[in-house]
Design a protein around this motif. Structure first.
Motif, PDB file in Angstrom:
ATOM      1  N   ARG A 137       0.837  -1.210   0.000  1.00 33.60           N
ATOM      2  CA  ARG A 137       0.000   0.000   0.000  1.00 33.60           C
ATOM      3  C   ARG A 137       0.869   1.257   0.000  1.00 33.60           C
ATOM      4  O   ARG A 137       0.579   2.229  -0.713  1.00 33.60           O
ATOM      5  CB  ARG A 137      -0.905   0.004   1.230  1.00 33.60           C
ATOM      6  N   GLU A 180       0.928   4.370  -2.719  1.00 28.48           N
ATOM      7  CA  GLU A 180       0.762   5.785  -2.375  1.00 28.48           C
ATOM      8  C   GLU A 180       1.961   6.600  -2.842  1.00 28.48           C
ATOM      9  O   GLU A 180       1.814   7.731  -3.324  1.00 28.48           O
ATOM     10  CB  GLU A 180       0.577   5.930  -0.858  1.00 28.48           C
ATOM     11  N   ARG A 181       3.160   6.031  -2.701  1.00 29.96           N
ATOM     12  CA  ARG A 181       4.356   6.725  -3.209  1.00 29.96           C
ATOM     13  C   ARG A 181       4.266   6.936  -4.712  1.00 29.96           C
ATOM     14  O   ARG A 181       4.633   7.994  -5.230  1.00 29.96           O
ATOM     15  CB  ARG A 181       5.604   5.902  -2.888  1.00 29.96           C
ATOM     16  N   LYS A 210       2.006   9.769  -5.656  1.00 30.13           N
ATOM     17  CA  LYS A 210       2.594  11.081  -5.382  1.00 30.13           C
ATOM     18  C   LYS A 210       3.756  11.397  -6.321  1.00 30.13           C
ATOM     19  O   LYS A 210       4.039  12.566  -6.583  1.00 30.13           O
ATOM     20  CB  LYS A 210       3.082  11.136  -3.935  1.00 30.13           C
ATOM     21  N   TRP A 247      -3.856   3.234  -9.773  1.00 33.84           N
ATOM     22  CA  TRP A 247      -5.140   3.225  -9.062  1.00 33.84           C
ATOM     23  C   TRP A 247      -5.837   1.872  -9.210  1.00 33.84           C
ATOM     24  O   TRP A 247      -6.399   1.331  -8.250  1.00 33.84           O
ATOM     25  CB  TRP A 247      -6.043   4.341  -9.604  1.00 33.84           C
ATOM     26  N   LEU A 265      -4.189  -0.593  -6.997  1.00 35.07           N
ATOM     27  CA  LEU A 265      -4.569  -0.384  -5.597  1.00 35.07           C
ATOM     28  C   LEU A 265      -5.987  -0.894  -5.331  1.00 35.07           C
ATOM     29  O   LEU A 265      -6.270  -1.452  -4.260  1.00 35.07           O
ATOM     30  CB  LEU A 265      -4.449   1.102  -5.259  1.00 35.07           C
ATOM     31  N   VAL A 313     -10.802   3.923  -1.429  1.00 36.76           N
ATOM     32  CA  VAL A 313      -9.881   4.041  -2.565  1.00 36.76           C
ATOM     33  C   VAL A 313     -10.653   4.342  -3.843  1.00 36.76           C
ATOM     34  O   VAL A 313     -10.213   5.148  -4.679  1.00 36.76           O
ATOM     35  CB  VAL A 313      -9.059   2.740  -2.710  1.00 36.76           C
ATOM     36  N   ARG A 317     -11.625   8.014  -3.964  1.00 39.91           N
ATOM     37  CA  ARG A 317     -10.461   8.839  -4.301  1.00 39.91           C
ATOM     38  C   ARG A 317     -10.101   8.713  -5.776  1.00 39.91           C
ATOM     39  O   ARG A 317      -9.757   9.706  -6.433  1.00 39.91           O
ATOM     40  CB  ARG A 317      -9.270   8.417  -3.443  1.00 39.91           C
TER      41      ARG A 317
END
Length: 595
Positions: free
Chosen positions: A363, A367-368, A371, A385, A388, A404, A407
């Motif tokens: 996870r 997220e890294r 970003k 995405w 994830l 998720v 988002r």
């Protein structure tokens, strides 16, 4: 499919090994099945799972029936004081590769060290832990300090023994007591009472008395008597000391009107110098092995430096190899630093952690990636995405998946995110959630043709043909008229693949009867019938097409396709028949042009 190993006490053990499921296959078995100690050999590399970690070591499962203990010194090259650190980096169930160091009748000695397995250390270098060889060097330094302290103590003892031997005629370990008997000066003579009056114990013991006279002519007038006593019994000596102190306190104090000096003997002056020379020679002899040790340690340090440099060179060469596959988190970090916008690398990084059942780390990597990837790379971000969403669907909860999803809808095109989540539900056999999501999509994206088609495909795969027919009617009502022909054609194609072919033919026939000059529909119909229909049905379609009144260019295209089909599946007569039909069409067109 799975293979049942045993069924005891209500517990069923299953196996997914291909060698169990397909015993006749000739595929090479990657992990040989281990059932007993005899299946393990020294020097063998095997894979297994971490069972537990205790204060005595790491318990490692080679199979369901065989568990071995790995000592902490064979787990990592680093020195770890708190064993809880191993529990963090070696969770239960983690898959690892170990090397068999030794096998006995009841025990198996395993190793997880990188030099044995060829794999990276289970503890990362970023922890800055001391290595075992550094601890050994510290222990050697402590031993050297202790040996030096012992040598200094022996020197002091030697000095004390030499000072005791300075009294002539006595044993080195004998105790000596001195009593001042008389002090006489030429200018002011005075004397003291004999020792028997002041020390009555001397009368009973009757020790041997000797008189020491100075060799110099200037006699100081002091007579010194001493006696020997063996120092065997410490209790008797303590008792005599107490009695002497009491007796000595009763004696009158000695009063001297003039000061005096002790005359020093020349021999007494020379002895310390000799002792110093002897001590210096001994210290030099003792320093020689220390200097040799220092020289040896320097050589060893140089050899260690050379080894480390060689290892670094090997690592650098391996890192420079473009075909090298990443094997650790550090390798993936270097790759994503070099290509931060590559979603493939980020997905491989996530898969690396998932293979080790490190869900939280996977996870964190996702997220890294979200970003790090540039906002212009929309497709790359969408891939992350989707990964994830898959992760949360497999290992998370419904709440985490919805968070998720919400988002992802905010940061991407909502339609694509909805479609991907529907596919995820369908692939994971969550049909109820998928159908609910499709209903939501039909309300939110009713003008999108792809939504109706994906839902139709989903229903046909579930065997809901009637629901698909009703869905087509709803789609024709919701979509604009210009999309109707294409939608009907796509529904018919889906019927051919997943539903009823006869119903699909009926859809094509009705569409072509309404729109006979839609050559694209004719081409699709031909392609599908060539795959799924009989030769007679295909020839009937070709005969119908070549007798249509279409543009010469389009007719040429269909005649060519008809001729290619007959050359491939027909006979020489059928090929000649197609050629004659083409000549007739050309003659009729030319006659019409002449008229």
């Amino acid at each position: 499919r799975c293979y049942i190993l045993s069924n005891k006490n209500g517990k069923i053990q299953l196996s997914l090994r291909q060698s169990r499921l397909n015993p006749k296959s000739n595929r090479k078995v990657e992990d040989v099945e281990i059932t007993c100690i005899k299946d393990v050999k020294k020097g063998q590399l095997v894979r297994g799972y971490v069972e537990s970690i205790t204060s005595s070591g790491v318990f490692f499962g080679l199979s369901t029936s065989l568990v071995s203990r790995i000592l902490f010194q064979n787990v990592s090259p680093y020195f770890v004081q708190k064993h809880s650190l191993y529990k963090k980096y070696l969770p239960k169930g983690k898959l690892l590769t170990v090397k068999v160091l030794g096998v006995t009748d009841k025990h198996i000695e395993l190793s997880l060290l990188p030099e044995d397995t060829g794999m990276p250390s289970v503890l990362p270098e970023s922890l800055d832990l001391p290595r075992y060889d550094a601890e050994e060097e510290k222990g050697e330094a402590d031993d050297r300090e202790k040996s030096e302290e012992l040598k200094m103590k022996t020197k002091r003892r030697r000095g004390d023994s030499e000072s005791e031997q300075a009294v002539p005629g006595h044993h080195p370990l004998s105790a000596v007591r001195l009593f001042v008997i008389t002090i006489a000066f030429k200018s002011h003579p005075s004397c003291c009472s004999p020792p028997s009056t002041h020390f009555p114990l001397l009368q009973e013991a009757k020790p041997k008395k000797k008189k020491i006279c100075p060799a110099d002519e200037n006699d100081s007038g002091i007579e010194v008597y001493y006696r020997e006593e063996e120092d065997d019994d410490q209790e008797e000596e303590a008792a005599t000391k107490k009695s002497k102190t009491k007796k000595h306190s009763e004696a009158p104090r000695l009063q001297v009107s003039m000061g005096f000096t002790w005359d020093e003997d020349v021999n007494a002056m020379e002895m310390p110098a000799l002792n110093q020379k002897e001590e210096s020679s001994e210290s030099e002899e003792e320093e020689d092995p220390q200097s040799k040790l220092k020289k040896r340690t320097k050589k060893e340090k140089e050899l260690e430096k050379q080894k480390k440099e060689k290892e670094l060179c090997k690592l650098e060469a391996a890192l420079m190899d473009p075909s090298r596959q990443p094997q650790s988190a550090d390798d993936f970090d270097r790759l994503v630093l070099s290509s931060p916008n590559s979603s493939i690398l980020w997905l491989q990084y996530m898969a690396f952690h998932l293979q080790a059942t490190e869900i939280e780390k996977a996870r964190a990597v996702a997220e890294r990636a979200l970003k790090t990837i540039c906002f212009r790379e929309e497709q790359e971000k969408l891939n992350v995405w989707v990964a994830l969403l898959n992760l949360e669907n497999m290992y998370g909860t419904e709440e985490s998946l919805m968070k998720v999803f919400e988002r992802a809808v905010q940061y991407n095109e909502p339609l694509k995110v909805f479609q991907h989540l529907c596919d995820i539900y369908a692939n994971s056999e969550k049909y109820k959630q998928a159908e609910e999501l499709y209903h939501t999509m039909l309300k939110r994206f009713r003008q999108e043709k792809s939504v109706w088609l994906k839902y139709a495909s989903f229903l046909l795969k579930q065997g809901q043909a009637e629901a698909t027919h009703r869905l087509l009617e709803r789609a024709l009502k919701a979509l604009p008229t210009k999309e109707h022909v294409d939608v009907i054609s796509r529904f018919a194609q889906l019927e051919f693949r997943f539903g009823d072919p006869e119903h699909a033919k009926a859809l094509f026939e009705s569409t072509l009867s309404t729109y006979p000059k839609r050559t694209d529909i004719w081409s699709i119909y031909m392609d599908i019938m060539i795959k799924h229909g009989s030769q007679k049905e295909v020839r009937d379609i070709f005969e119908r097409v070549i007798h249509l009144s279409l543009a010469p260019k389009k007719m040429k295209f269909f005649f060519k396709r008809y001729l290619d089909y007959e050359k491939k599946f027909g006979t020489a007569e059928s090929v000649l028949g197609v050629k004659r039909a083409a000549l007739e069409y050309v003659e009729t067109k030319s006659s019409v042009a002449d008229a």
